[in-house]
Every structure is written in structure tokens, then in C-alpha cells.
Design a protein around this motif. Structure first.
Motif, PDB file in Angstrom:
ATOM      1  N   LYS A 100       0.831  -1.212   0.000  1.00  0.00           N
ATOM      2  CA  LYS A 100       0.000   0.000   0.000  1.00  0.00           C
ATOM      3  C   LYS A 100       0.866   1.263   0.000  1.00  0.00           C
ATOM      4  O   LYS A 100       0.521   2.261  -0.652  1.00  0.00           O
ATOM      5  CB  LYS A 100      -0.930  -0.002   1.215  1.00  0.00           C
ATOM      6  N   ILE A 101       1.977   1.218   0.733  1.00  0.00           N
ATOM      7  CA  ILE A 101       2.871   2.381   0.788  1.00  0.00           C
ATOM      8  C   ILE A 101       3.453   2.678  -0.588  1.00  0.00           C
ATOM      9  O   ILE A 101       3.468   3.830  -1.034  1.00  0.00           O
ATOM     10  CB  ILE A 101       4.003   2.141   1.808  1.00  0.00           C
ATOM     11  N   CYS A 102       3.928   1.644  -1.264  1.00  0.00           N
ATOM     12  CA  CYS A 102       4.509   1.823  -2.598  1.00  0.00           C
ATOM     13  C   CYS A 102       3.484   2.361  -3.584  1.00  0.00           C
ATOM     14  O   CYS A 102       3.794   3.236  -4.401  1.00  0.00           O
ATOM     15  CB  CYS A 102       5.081   0.498  -3.108  1.00  0.00           C
ATOM     16  N   GLU A 103       2.269   1.853  -3.492  1.00  0.00           N
ATOM     17  CA  GLU A 103       1.204   2.308  -4.389  1.00  0.00           C
ATOM     18  C   GLU A 103       0.898   3.786  -4.143  1.00  0.00           C
ATOM     19  O   GLU A 103       0.810   4.588  -5.088  1.00  0.00           O
ATOM     20  CB  GLU A 103      -0.048   1.457  -4.162  1.00  0.00           C
ATOM     21  N   LYS A 104       0.761   4.163  -2.883  1.00  0.00           N
ATOM     22  CA  LYS A 104       0.406   5.539  -2.522  1.00  0.00           C
ATOM     23  C   LYS A 104       1.529   6.521  -2.849  1.00  0.00           C
ATOM     24  O   LYS A 104       1.302   7.566  -3.471  1.00  0.00           O
ATOM     25  CB  LYS A 104       0.070   5.610  -1.029  1.00  0.00           C
ATOM     26  N   MET A 105       2.755   6.194  -2.424  1.00  0.00           N
ATOM     27  CA  MET A 105       3.869   7.124  -2.584  1.00  0.00           C
ATOM     28  C   MET A 105       4.262   7.303  -4.047  1.00  0.00           C
ATOM     29  O   MET A 105       4.637   8.411  -4.467  1.00  0.00           O
ATOM     30  CB  MET A 105       5.077   6.656  -1.768  1.00  0.00           C
ATOM     31  N   SER A 106       4.154   6.278  -4.832  1.00  0.00           N
ATOM     32  CA  SER A 106       4.492   6.412  -6.257  1.00  0.00           C
ATOM     33  C   SER A 106       3.457   7.281  -6.972  1.00  0.00           C
ATOM     34  O   SER A 106       3.796   8.059  -7.876  1.00  0.00           O
ATOM     35  CB  SER A 106       4.608   5.039  -6.931  1.00  0.00           C
ATOM     36  N   LYS A 107       2.191   7.190  -6.547  1.00  0.00           N
ATOM     37  CA  LYS A 107       1.149   8.037  -7.124  1.00  0.00           C
ATOM     38  C   LYS A 107       1.376   9.509  -6.771  1.00  0.00           C
ATOM     39  O   LYS A 107       0.963  10.403  -7.512  1.00  0.00           O
ATOM     40  CB  LYS A 107      -0.229   7.586  -6.636  1.00  0.00           C
ATOM     41  N   GLU A 108       2.048   9.728  -5.632  1.00  0.00           N
ATOM     42  CA  GLU A 108       2.333  11.096  -5.199  1.00  0.00           C
ATOM     43  C   GLU A 108       3.645  11.628  -5.785  1.00  0.00           C
ATOM     44  O   GLU A 108       4.087  12.726  -5.439  1.00  0.00           O
ATOM     45  CB  GLU A 108       2.386  11.151  -3.668  1.00  0.00           C
ATOM     46  N   TYR A 129       3.284  -2.916  -7.022  1.00  0.00           N
ATOM     47  CA  TYR A 129       2.296  -1.903  -6.633  1.00  0.00           C
ATOM     48  C   TYR A 129       2.786  -0.479  -6.876  1.00  0.00           C
ATOM     49  O   TYR A 129       2.027   0.470  -6.711  1.00  0.00           O
ATOM     50  CB  TYR A 129       1.903  -2.091  -5.163  1.00  0.00           C
TER      51      TYR A 129
END
Length: 276
Positions: A100-108, A129
Motif C-alpha cells: 500500500k505504501i509503494c502504491e500511494k507514494m508512487s502516485k504522489e 504496486y
């Protein structure tokens, strides 16, 4: 000879949870080995008809698929959904967290750095992710060659050594303007490693029990060898050799997070019967 167990060892929360899920599901297939312990995998197959699919391409005809504790790549999960397979998710919550962290931070807009083994199934899943730039490193020396943006987010494979993760983090902080650090090493990993370290300091011989393809078990062996040169990694009592214990007074035993108590009991029994 005195035999002493580590203060903390064996099954972690995520593995216990996955085993219960597999036992209650029955007549299902796991995508890859559910856990890194061949003895326990065979028990699940024999007693609960839980098969192991080595590759997602073998899923044809499978009605129920159990997601392994290490998780699977995002695209494989989507593939199962498209095939209308009944999905039972046994991914460890500690593994879901870096996903979840990788998904969120990469989107940011952050570049992602994952500390871990790129060939390990957990890392393959976590990496999938990230939608932007993502790099997997195993040693701090690999960081210099990376071309990262000013904004970096770093996570760790759940079973790595915290000392090595600190080295990765220290380098990134000193070289990049904004670094988001997420300590995703499992608490059970900390506790088992600390306990193995303390026990190996007072032991003449150490026996580390667990899957030889298990990352956390190999870390326990590495730590044990630092303080007790006569340290051995085994998967079952069949691998024990009486010569390891000749002239020894203190035997320490620890076990990886995928090692069930029934295997450890067999090992203790066999060591106890050696004439040393």
C-alpha cells in the motif's frame, strides 16, 4: 549437554493466520508455496488437500486460490479475478503494508527504493504496486548508481536485518532532499533475531530450524554464526548429525517464522538421544 530454546522463535502471526486459513479452506490451491517450509506444505497437502501451484499460468481449472503469505504481484491478482477464481487472501498484513505504501507514494510522485532481495516473492509483489520509478537494492553500495529524483520513499522487505536497513536510510538521507522512511520490518523478525543473537552468545552449537529458501531463517543463521561458528540450518530432524554435538555443553535452538512446533519437538527429541 544442555538444550535451550531461544526466547522468541518459530511461527509468526502472519504464518499462523495463513495456516488457519488453509486448514479451514481445504481443497484449494496456493499460488506459490503458502509459506517457506516444505514439511508444513506437505502436511497441508496430505491432511487438507491444499495443493501448490508453482506458477500463475497453472491456475486453469482451479476453483479456489489461496494467496500466499508473501503476497503475489498485482497483475497476477487481477489475472485471478478475470478467471473468476474464488480468491482467499492469506497475505500477511505486514506484507500488505509496504504494498500500500509503494502504491500511494508512487502516485504522489516519489521514487521508490525497496531494500530486499529482488527475486524474493514478497519483494516481487511489493514492487508491482509502484506505478512510477522503483528500485530494489540489497546493499548500500548499490545506491550510488541509482538516478533518483529529489523525492524518495524507502521501504524494507519484512524479514531483513534492521542494521542494514539503517545503512540504506542513512545514505539516502545524506544524498537526497526529501526522503520518506517507512520501517516495514516485521516485529516478529526483530524479536526472533534479537533472541537468536543472545542465545548464540552462550552456546557451543546452534541449530537453526526452517526452510532453506526462507529469508528470515537465513538471517537467523547469519546472526548465529556471528557469535557461534558451529551453527547449522536444517529443515527437519533427518538432517541432524551426531558429530555436530561432540564435546559440546550448550546447544541453542531457534527457528524461522515458518517453522511449526511439531518439527521443533522432533528435533529436540533427536538431539536429546544423541550420545555425546
Amino acid at each position: 549437554m544442555n538444550i535451550k530454546l531461544a526466547k522468541n522463535y518459530g511461527f509468526c502471526f502472519g504464518v499462523k493466520r495463513a495456516i488457519k486459513i488453509a486448514e479451514s479452506t481445504q481443497n484449494a490451491s496456493t499460488i506459490g508455496p503458502l509459506i517457506h517450509n516444505n514439511e508444513e506444505i506437505m502436511r497441508l497437502k496430505k491432511n487438507f488437500n491444499v495443493e501448490t501451484l508453482e506458477d500463475i499460468s497453472h491456475v486453469s481449472g482451479t476453483k479456489k486460490a489461496i494467496i500466499r503469505t508473501h503476497g503475489i504481484p498485482k497483475q497476477d491478482l487481477q489475472f485471478l479475478k478475470e478467471k473468476k477464481v474464488d480468491i482467499i487472501d492469506a497475505t500477511c498484513p505486514y506484507v500488505t503494508k509496504p504494498q500500500k505504501i509503494c502504491e500511494k507514494m508512487s502516485k504522489e510522485g516519489y521514487d521508490i527504493v525497496i531494500f530486499g532481495d529482488e527475486m524474493h516473492p514478497e519483494v516481487k509483489g511489493v514492487k508491482s504496486y509502484a506505478s512510477g520509478k522503483v528500485h530494489v537494492v540489497l546493499h548500500v553500495s548499490e545506491l550510488a548508481a541509482l538516478k533518483l529524483s529529489a523525492r524518495v520513499a524507502v521501504v524494507s522487505q519484512t524479514t531483513r536485518k534492521v542494521e542494514e536497513f539503517k545503512e540504506i536510510v542513512s545514505y539516502l538521507i545524506s544524498h537526497y532532499k526529501e526522503v520518506r522512511v517507512f520501517n516495514t520490518i516485521c516485529n516478529a523478525t526483530f524479536e526472533n533475531q534479537d533472541a537468536a543473537r543472545e542465545l548464540s552468545k552462550e552456546s557451543d552449537v546452534m541449530v537453526v530450524v526452517g526452510g532453506k529458501n526462507s529469508s528470515n531463517t537465513k538471517q537467523l543463521l547469519h546472526i548465529s554464526k556471528e557469535f557461534c561458528s558451529d551453527s547449522y540450518l536444517i529443515e527437519s530432524e533427518r538432517e541432524l548429525e551426531a558429530s555436530w554435538f561432540e564435546g559440546k555443553e550448550q546447544c541453542g535452538i531457534t527457528a524461522g517464522a515458518s517453522t511449526p512446533d511439531w518439527i521443533i519437538k522432533k528435533i529436540i527429541e533427536k538431539i536429546s538421544n544423541f550420545k555425546v
